[in-house]
Design a protein around this motif. Structure first.
Motif, short mmCIF file in Angstrom:
data_model
loop_
_atom_site.label_atom_id
_atom_site.label_comp_id
_atom_site.label_asym_id
_atom_site.label_seq_id
_atom_site.Cartn_x
_atom_site.Cartn_y
_atom_site.Cartn_z
N THR A 294 0.77 -1.24 0.15
CA THR A 294 0.12 0.17 -0.10
C THR A 294 0.94 1.28 -0.02
N ALA A 295 0.15 2.20 -0.63
CA ALA A 295 1.19 3.48 -0.93
C ALA A 295 1.66 4.15 0.45
N ASN A 296 0.48 4.12 1.15
CA ASN A 296 0.49 4.72 2.68
C ASN A 296 1.90 4.21 3.63
N HIS A 297 1.95 2.70 3.58
CA HIS A 297 2.86 1.88 4.26
C HIS A 297 4.40 2.15 3.51
N VAL A 298 4.26 2.19 2.28
CA VAL A 298 5.65 2.29 1.64
C VAL A 298 6.21 3.48 1.93
N ALA A 299 5.19 4.67 2.02
CA ALA A 299 5.85 5.88 2.41
C ALA A 299 6.31 6.08 3.76
N GLN A 300 5.60 5.23 4.82
CA GLN A 300 6.11 5.36 6.20
C GLN A 300 7.60 4.54 6.28
N ILE A 301 7.67 3.45 5.60
CA ILE A 301 8.78 2.61 5.64
C ILE A 301 9.78 3.45 4.91
N ILE A 302 9.65 4.11 3.99
CA ILE A 302 10.70 4.84 3.31
C ILE A 302 11.35 6.10 4.06
N ALA A 303 10.18 6.91 4.76
CA ALA A 303 10.43 7.88 5.85
C ALA A 303 10.99 7.61 7.00
N LEU A 304 10.55 6.69 7.55
CA LEU A 304 11.30 5.87 8.80
C LEU A 304 12.76 5.64 8.47
#
Length: 403
Positions: free
Chosen positions: A90-100
């Motif tokens: 999911t786009a939301n989880h991918v963004a969270q993983i990259i940001a973290l």
């Protein structure tokens, strides 16, 4: 205790202190708690971004390696949440993983830079402290028939020496020569000027037979070299050094001093405190005005059991929060003294209590007691009241003779 030394601790020094690795359990626990709560929350609630707290907190508790490990665990926890809470793609989880991942890497980098800077500061501080100790060599606890204690309070953080100076030299004529001085100014900028006086004294104390010759040599050295070491760029004003030079023979009760614009010493004897005002005062070193022939020593009596208290104006000009100067004369007369070390402890504690924090100027004290050659004893000084501006003695007793 041969001497008392006081240092202030800076934030950088606290950074160097070994961290308690047991505290790293806190960010690890946060990872577990945030992961469990996020998994049990509705899909519309996303607590994964809070995982960045774990590496950020670890950076304040440990080094970059352990911070990196916690960062990896935080990213792994975010991936675990994504797998079981909506899908890894999911786009939301991918963004969270990259940001973290990016934020954790930045935290590790900052932690690495901070640790490297701390190591560099530690090495620089070690070199500076060694240089300062070479310049201001701690006097021995005992030199000939004299017992010595000293105190140095530097006005600037990370320094053990500033504009105040003192030195004790044992000379071949069975006597001890002493200098205490105060460079105009304070802190690191005045160390160069202090080094000129100390170097000249240590060389001249063994070379010159009389105190006037030694003092004249100090004046010549300061007048010649002061401009080369003085910080004229940041302090273009007049530069000079006040100094008090003493010669204390091993045998006999007589001693000599030459005062070059310096505060007069205190003599403690039989429950009395006497100010040794010079009869032949000289201007401070570096004024380059008087010829050597004008250097005349003042003789005074320094008997077995007597204590000399030498100090710089940073002591007597230390102010309380209300602006009151430290009353050194009255306080010394009130202390029950059994040794130079005991007297120094009393003054040290009382001075810090008076100013409430730390003196705003460099301050130095040197206490010297003459003891018997084989049977040193420790005189007791009782509390006395003030009897005039210059002398303290028991009520009803005649004032001591002028020395």
């Amino acid at each position: 205790m041969g001497y008392v030394e006081v240092r202030r601790v800076s934030v950088d020094r606290l950074v160097e202190q070994p961290s308690g690795r047991g505290l790293v359990a806190i960010p690890l626990a946060l990872i577990v708690v945030i992961t469990v709560v996020d998994l049990h929350s509705p899909t519309s609630v996303h607590l994964g971004p809070l995982l960045v707290i774990a590496p950020a907190l670890t950076a304040s508790l440990a080094g970059p390696r352990l911070t990196a490990v916690v960062g990896v665990l935080a990213v792994a926890a975010q991936v675990f949440i994504a797998v079981f809470h909506g899908g890894l793609t999911t786009a939301n989880h991918v963004a969270q993983i990259i940001a973290l991942t990016v934020l954790s890497a930045l935290v590790v980098f900052v932690c690495h830079v901070r640790e490297r800077r701390a190591r560099e500061l530690s090495r620089a501080r070690s070199v500076a402290e060694t240089a300062q100790r070479v310049l201001l060599r701690p006097p021995p606890r005992r030199i000939g028939p004299l017992r010595v204690a000293w105190l140095y309070l530097a006005a600037e953080d990370e320094t053990q020496i500033g504009g105040d100076l003192f030195a004790v030299a044992r000379v071949a004529q069975s006597s001890t020569r002493v200098i205490i001085g105060d460079v105009r100014g304070k802190g690191l900028a005045s160390i160069g000027e202090a080094s000129v006086v100390l170097g000249s004294f240590r060389e001249g104390a063994h070379r010159y037979a009389t105190l006037p010759e030694l003092t004249a040599a100090l004046e010549v050295s300061v007048c010649r070299d002061l401009e080369d070491v003085a910080d004229t760029e940041h302090d273009p004003g007049e530069h000079f050094i006040t100094a008090l030079v003493l010669d204390i023979p091993d045998e006999g009760p007589d001693a000599w001093m030459i005062t070059c614009g310096h505060p007069p010493p205190l003599l403690l004897r039989n429950r009395e405190v006497t100010v040794l005002h010079p009869r032949h005062p000289l201007p401070p070193l570096g004024m380059c005005e008087l010829p050597a022939a004008s250097h005349r020593p003042d003789q005074f009596t320094f008997e077995t059991g007597d204590i000399l208290l030498l100090y710089t104006d940073g002591v007597i000009e230390a102010r309380s929060p209300s602006g009151v100067f430290y009353p050194l004369l009255e306080r010394v007369a009130s202390f029950p003294v059994s040794s130079p070390d005991a007297l120094m402890r009393h003054i040290h504690d009382d001075l810090l209590a008076h100013v409430g924090d730390h003196p705003g100027d460099d301050a130095a004290l040197l206490i010297i007691e003459r003891t018997a050659s084989h049977h040193p004893h420790r005189p007791h000084f009782a509390t006395r009241s003030v009897d005039g501006h210059h002398r303290l003695h028991p009520a009803g007793s005649p004032p001591p003779a002028e020395r």
